[in-house]
Design an enzyme around this catalytic site. Structure first.
Site, PDB file in Angstrom:
ATOM      1  CE  LYS A  38      49.518  -8.115 -71.978  1.00  0.00           C
ATOM      2  NZ  LYS A  38      50.340  -8.548 -70.831  1.00  0.00           N
ATOM      3  CE1 TYR A  48      17.516 -19.367 -78.288  1.00  0.00           C
ATOM      4  CE2 TYR A  48      19.257 -17.710 -78.028  1.00  0.00           C
ATOM      5  CZ  TYR A  48      18.535 -18.583 -78.829  1.00  0.00           C
ATOM      6  OH  TYR A  48      18.827 -18.681 -80.150  1.00  0.00           O
TER       7      TYR A  48
END
Ligand SMILES: *Cc1c(COP(=O)(O)O)cnc(C)c1O
Length: 393
Positions: free
Chosen positions: A36, A256
């Site tokens: 999956k 940042y």
């Protein structure tokens, strides 16, 4: 390759070796593969193709769209859909020859109504309280064969909530409930296989193996245990290119929010991978005076990320941004890291589980978040992985 900012190397030989290891551990049971979520980020089709070549016949996906793609790749495989049957989709499943893992009477009813006897799995909840029918519903099915008439029940399944902790009392509780459900249903579905164990469950002992085991993360080299080493080979190496190496003056900040400040004169490598590549923002690290105790270049505890670069480990400096992250390489010899070099984010020096731990999550999430931007290469036997060891690619 030179134009790639990031390179993801998937070692299919390692996946095959992990599959073989599980086969030995679960000798006597069929070893299916859970592929999956794009085989936990590694790439469903190449992974499934290799596992099929290794003798794997049964695969588990999450939904019918994954199932249809896998069906294209493997016309002969048995494919189960773990998320069950979505309303109104039975014809779609039948067309791609997918077997839903039916988790409710409503799903069972819809699958019956789909026509010709079609194979499916029955999913029972033994204590996880996620998907699955109840013990009372197992009783009802045992008492009234008309409820399942026309469904070829090929598998009876349940899922463990705590298989990562061998000593957890819930494991035995779930085992007992599963055995009770099987005792009731097996006479009615003599053809059905039984399956309880995911990766962790396989190592709880042969009593948990039944007819089929369903490993996922262990095939891909992730750790199915909490706080314990594991025997699996890492299958993924992720590398990011060095875009620039820059000098930062004492007291100056990086990135940042200006969260990281150089305690002294510092050298910073700017890397071409960020949170859009699954290098999580939680791998950010604050001031070199703070988190790493003012000693630039030392491992910044387990709260920030680190990369392997220029022959050494280097802590992440400042916030990870979308497409870039910075690493503090001040402690490495000058010239050890150059523009164009590759830094290892995940690989032989930094396991996927370590990255998970540092990011405040687990290896499973790191793998499934790898992102689509990496240039991917698949190697069959791992012998080329030396080229992907964080050195100069
Ligand atoms: C994902 C999943 C697995 C595989 O689990 P791992 O811990 O990755 O081995 C097995 N069974 C079910 C029902 C699952 O959802």
């Amino acid at each position: 390759m030179t134009a790639a900012g990031g390179i993801l190397t998937v070692d299919l030989g390692a996946v095959a070796a992990n599959y073989a290891l599980i086969r030995r551990e679960a000798a006597g049971a069929e070893v299916a593969a859970v592929v999956k979520a794009d085989a936990y980020g590694l790439g469903m089709r190449p992974v499934a193709r290799r596992l099929a070549a290794e003798g794997c016949r049964t695969f588990f996906v999450a939904d019918a769209r994954e199932g249809a793609s896998l069906r294209d790749e493997l016309p002969e495989a048995v494919i189960y859909v773990l998320n069950g049957l979505f309303p109104g989709t039975a014809a779609l499943y039948a067309k791609a020859c997918l077997r839903p893992v039916l988790a409710s009477m409503a799903e069972l009813e819809e699958w019956r109504a789909a026509g010709a006897p079609l194979p499916a799995a029955l999913h029972f909840d033994t204590g996880m309280n996620r998907l699955g029918m109840s013990e009372a519903e197992a009783d009802a099915l045992a008492q009234d064969p008309s409820l399942s008439a026309g469904v070829g029940v090929s598998l009876i399944l349940s899922h463990l909530a705590c298989s990562d902790e061998a000593g957890h009392p819930r494991n035995e509780v779930q085992l007992g409930r599963f055995q009770a459900i099987l005792a009731r249903l097996r006479p009615h579905f003599p053809e059905a296989q039984a399956s309880l164990a995911n990766s962790g469950g396989i190592f709880l002992g042969p009593g948990y193996h039944f007819d089929m085991v369903r490993p996922g993360v262990s095939l891909y080299g992730g750790n199915p245990f909490t706080g314990k080493p594991h025997p699996f080979r890492q299958a993924v190496t992720a590398q990011a290119r060095v875009l620039a190496v820059r000098e930062v003056a004492p007291g100056d900040s990086v990135g940042y929010g200006a969260t990281w400040k150089a305690a002294g004169k510092a050298r910073i490598a700017v890397l071409a991978a960020g949170y859009a590549d699954g290098f999580f923002r939680s791998l950010s690290s604050g001031t070199s005076e703070g988190i790493s105790g003012g000693r630039t270049g030392e491992k910044a505890g387990e709260s920030g990320g680190r990369v392997y670069i220029g022959g050494g480990m280097a802590p992440v400096a400042g916030r990870v941004s979308m497409d870039m992250a910075m690493a503090d390489v001040s402690h490495l010899p000058e010239g050890a890291v150059k523009r164009g070099d590759m830094a290892e984010l995940i690989g032989p020096h930094i396991s996927v589980d370590e990255v998970g731990l540092r990011a405040g999550t687990l290896g499973y999430e790191i793998l499934t978040a790898l992102g689509a931007r990496y240039m991917r290469r698949y190697i069959e036997d791992g012998t080329q992985s030396a080229a992907a060891n964080g050195g100069k690619a």
